[in-house]
Design a protein around this motif. Structure first.
Motif, PDB file in Angstrom:
ATOM      1  N   THR A 284       0.865  -1.108  -0.089  1.00 20.83           N
ATOM      2  CA  THR A 284       0.128   0.138  -0.008  1.00 20.83           C
ATOM      3  C   THR A 284       0.867   1.301  -0.009  1.00 20.83           C
ATOM      4  OG1 THR A 284      -0.209   0.222   2.362  1.00 20.83           O
ATOM      5  CG2 THR A 284      -1.754  -1.318   1.325  1.00 20.83           C
ATOM      6  N   ARG A 285       0.135   2.409  -0.290  1.00 21.50           N
ATOM      7  CA  ARG A 285       1.103   3.527  -0.280  1.00 21.50           C
ATOM      8  C   ARG A 285       1.933   3.793   1.325  1.00 21.50           C
ATOM      9  NH1 ARG A 285      -0.869   9.493  -2.228  1.00 21.50           N
ATOM     10  NH2 ARG A 285       0.899  10.774  -1.433  1.00 21.50           N
ATOM     11  N   SER A 286       0.820   3.266   2.190  1.00 17.87           N
ATOM     12  CA  SER A 286       1.465   3.614   3.752  1.00 17.87           C
ATOM     13  C   SER A 286       2.811   2.587   3.879  1.00 17.87           C
ATOM     14  CB  SER A 286       0.312   3.255   4.462  1.00 17.87           C
ATOM     15  OG  SER A 286       0.844   3.155   5.902  1.00 17.87           O
ATOM     16  N   GLN A 287       2.435   1.510   3.255  1.00 18.70           N
ATOM     17  CA  GLN A 287       3.577   0.548   3.602  1.00 18.70           C
ATOM     18  C   GLN A 287       4.952   0.998   2.571  1.00 18.70           C
ATOM     19  OE1 GLN A 287       1.649  -2.930   2.033  1.00 18.70           O
ATOM     20  NE2 GLN A 287       1.801  -3.869   3.860  1.00 18.70           N
ATOM     21  N   MET A 288       4.606   1.817   1.419  1.00 25.96           N
ATOM     22  CA  MET A 288       5.848   2.425   0.653  1.00 25.96           C
ATOM     23  C   MET A 288       6.525   3.552   1.470  1.00 25.96           C
ATOM     24  SD  MET A 288       4.928   2.139  -3.082  1.00 25.96           S
ATOM     25  CE  MET A 288       2.994   1.939  -3.081  1.00 25.96           C
ATOM     26  N   VAL A 289       5.799   4.453   2.041  1.00 28.70           N
ATOM     27  CA  VAL A 289       6.197   5.449   2.879  1.00 28.70           C
ATOM     28  C   VAL A 289       7.031   4.861   4.118  1.00 28.70           C
ATOM     29  CG1 VAL A 289       5.551   7.516   4.229  1.00 28.70           C
ATOM     30  CG2 VAL A 289       4.296   7.116   1.905  1.00 28.70           C
ATOM     31  N   GLN A 290       6.478   3.887   4.773  1.00 31.10           N
ATOM     32  CA  GLN A 290       7.107   3.414   5.737  1.00 31.10           C
ATOM     33  C   GLN A 290       8.610   2.707   5.311  1.00 31.10           C
ATOM     34  OE1 GLN A 290       5.858   4.154   8.724  1.00 31.10           O
ATOM     35  NE2 GLN A 290       7.592   2.925   9.908  1.00 31.10           N
ATOM     36  N   ALA A 291       8.673   2.237   4.388  1.00 29.91           N
ATOM     37  CA  ALA A 291       9.869   1.468   3.802  1.00 29.91           C
ATOM     38  C   ALA A 291      10.976   2.584   3.601  1.00 29.91           C
ATOM     39  CB  ALA A 291       9.639   0.779   2.665  1.00 29.91           C
ATOM     40  N   SER A 292      10.487   3.849   3.447  1.00 28.25           N
ATOM     41  CA  SER A 292      11.338   4.983   2.602  1.00 28.25           C
ATOM     42  C   SER A 292      12.539   5.102   3.988  1.00 28.25           C
ATOM     43  CB  SER A 292      10.537   6.439   2.940  1.00 28.25           C
ATOM     44  OG  SER A 292      11.601   7.543   2.407  1.00 28.25           O
ATOM     45  N   LEU A 293      13.740   5.685   3.447  1.00 25.56           N
ATOM     46  CA  LEU A 293      14.877   5.789   4.276  1.00 25.56           C
ATOM     47  C   LEU A 293      14.459   6.898   5.421  1.00 25.56           C
ATOM     48  CD1 LEU A 293      17.608   5.233   4.322  1.00 25.56           C
ATOM     49  CD2 LEU A 293      18.335   7.049   2.934  1.00 25.56           C
ATOM     50  N   VAL A 294      13.522   7.991   5.153  1.00 23.46           N
ATOM     51  CA  VAL A 294      13.317   8.834   6.196  1.00 23.46           C
ATOM     52  C   VAL A 294      12.898   8.185   7.485  1.00 23.46           C
ATOM     53  CG1 VAL A 294      13.277  10.788   4.596  1.00 23.46           C
ATOM     54  CG2 VAL A 294      11.165   9.342   5.269  1.00 23.46           C
ATOM     55  N   ASN A 295      12.194   6.863   7.295  1.00 21.06           N
ATOM     56  CA  ASN A 295      11.897   6.301   8.762  1.00 21.06           C
ATOM     57  C   ASN A 295      12.793   5.225   9.286  1.00 21.06           C
ATOM     58  OD1 ASN A 295       9.111   7.482   8.803  1.00 21.06           O
ATOM     59  ND2 ASN A 295       8.859   6.324   6.746  1.00 21.06           N
ATOM     60  N   SER A 296      13.931   5.564   8.875  1.00 17.30           N
ATOM     61  CA  SER A 296      15.100   4.680   9.432  1.00 17.30           C
ATOM     62  C   SER A 296      15.518   5.222  10.934  1.00 17.30           C
ATOM     63  CB  SER A 296      16.504   4.737   8.525  1.00 17.30           C
ATOM     64  OG  SER A 296      16.592   3.476   7.845  1.00 17.30           O
ATOM     65  N   SER A 297      15.897   4.103  11.481  1.00 18.03           N
ATOM     66  CA  SER A 297      16.441   4.585  12.835  1.00 18.03           C
ATOM     67  C   SER A 297      17.638   5.355  13.030  1.00 18.03           C
ATOM     68  CB  SER A 297      16.998   3.345  13.527  1.00 18.03           C
ATOM     69  OG  SER A 297      17.898   2.574  12.803  1.00 18.03           O
ATOM     70  N   PHE A 298      18.559   5.580  11.794  1.00 23.18           N
ATOM     71  CA  PHE A 298      19.451   6.583  12.103  1.00 23.18           C
ATOM     72  C   PHE A 298      19.034   7.921  11.361  1.00 23.18           C
ATOM     73  CE2 PHE A 298      20.079   3.613   8.303  1.00 23.18           C
ATOM     74  CZ  PHE A 298      19.853   4.505   7.286  1.00 23.18           C
ATOM     75  N   TRP A 299      18.050   8.017  10.788  1.00 21.23           N
ATOM     76  CA  TRP A 299      17.702   9.345   9.908  1.00 21.23           C
ATOM     77  C   TRP A 299      17.844  10.558  10.774  1.00 21.23           C
ATOM     78  CZ3 TRP A 299      17.640  10.254   5.071  1.00 21.23           C
ATOM     79  CH2 TRP A 299      16.948  11.473   4.639  1.00 21.23           C
ATOM     80  N   LYS A 300      17.790  10.565  12.070  1.00 19.84           N
ATOM     81  CA  LYS A 300      17.741  11.662  13.009  1.00 19.84           C
ATOM     82  C   LYS A 300      19.437  12.295  12.847  1.00 19.84           C
ATOM     83  CE  LYS A 300      18.787   8.877  17.118  1.00 19.84           C
ATOM     84  NZ  LYS A 300      19.328   8.036  16.485  1.00 19.84           N
ATOM     85  N   ASP A 301      20.383  11.280  12.677  1.00 20.02           N
ATOM     86  CA  ASP A 301      21.664  11.651  12.367  1.00 20.02           C
ATOM     87  C   ASP A 301      22.195  12.100  10.932  1.00 20.02           C
ATOM     88  OD1 ASP A 301      22.362  11.166  15.164  1.00 20.02           O
ATOM     89  OD2 ASP A 301      21.951   8.917  14.403  1.00 20.02           O
ATOM     90  N   VAL A 302      21.180  12.165  10.073  1.00 18.75           N
ATOM     91  CA  VAL A 302      21.427  12.383   8.676  1.00 18.75           C
ATOM     92  C   VAL A 302      21.663  14.093   8.458  1.00 18.75           C
ATOM     93  CG1 VAL A 302      20.501  12.233   6.142  1.00 18.75           C
ATOM     94  CG2 VAL A 302      20.387  10.222   7.827  1.00 18.75           C
TER      95      VAL A 302
END
Length: 169
Positions: A46-64
């Motif tokens: 689903t669209r929601s699953q694709m958004v959830q798979a995005s890099l911005v939802n990664s655990s390390f994104w706060k450090d990017v």
């Protein structure tokens, strides 16, 4: 765009091998792309699953640290198209139906059956028969479509325009 799990697996692998508990063990990693344009592919997702798979939802994104390019080099010679891309990316392009936008008239060919497909091919590959051995001509052009079935149809139409005997390798 790759699924965030691939990057998270790489991050965990680095941590396991080197033993440093920093994102990517403190190494500089450069991610390129425009998250407004392409989401990761989630098979039958689903669209929601694709958004959830995005890099911005990664655990390390706060450090990017995000660096933004100032000029779209692909459309530098086409300001109308560049403006259109920005409007689409910023969610400012008016939608016709939910999640569907109207393309600029200069980007669309009215649908008239197979003749429209031939017109598209001739627009992208003008005088193809005189450029069949011209690698530079070929790599400067592309027709992009989201479905493989459409790719197969276009490839068949284009290949039929090549002269000489067919060889299957």
């Amino acid at each position: 765009m790759m699924h965030r799990f691939a990057f998270e697996a790489l991050d965990r692998t680095f941590k396991d091998i080197i033993g440093v508990d920093l994102p990517f063990v403190g190494k500089v990693i450069i991610f390129g792309g425009d998250f407004r344009q392409v989401l990761p592919l989630v098979h039958k997702g689903t669209r929601s699953q694709m958004v959830q798979a995005s890099l911005v939802n990664s655990s390390f994104w706060k450090d990017v640290r995000i660096l933004r390019l100032q000029q779209n080099m692909r459309s530098i010679n086409d300001p109308e198209f560049s403006e259109f891309l920005l409007n689409v990316g910023n969610g400012e392009q008016p939608s016709v139906v939910e999640d569907m936008i109207r393309l600029l008239s200069c980007m669309a060919i009215p649908w008239e059956g197979e003749e429209s497909i031939n017109r598209l091919v001739n627009e992208v590959f003008p005088n193809l028969e005189s450029h069949v051995n011209d690698a530079a001509y070929m790599v400067e052009r592309a027709i992009i479509t989201p479905k493989n079935d459409d790719v197969d149809v276009l490839n068949e139409i284009i290949i039929k325009q090549f002269t000489g005997p067919e060889r299957i390798l």
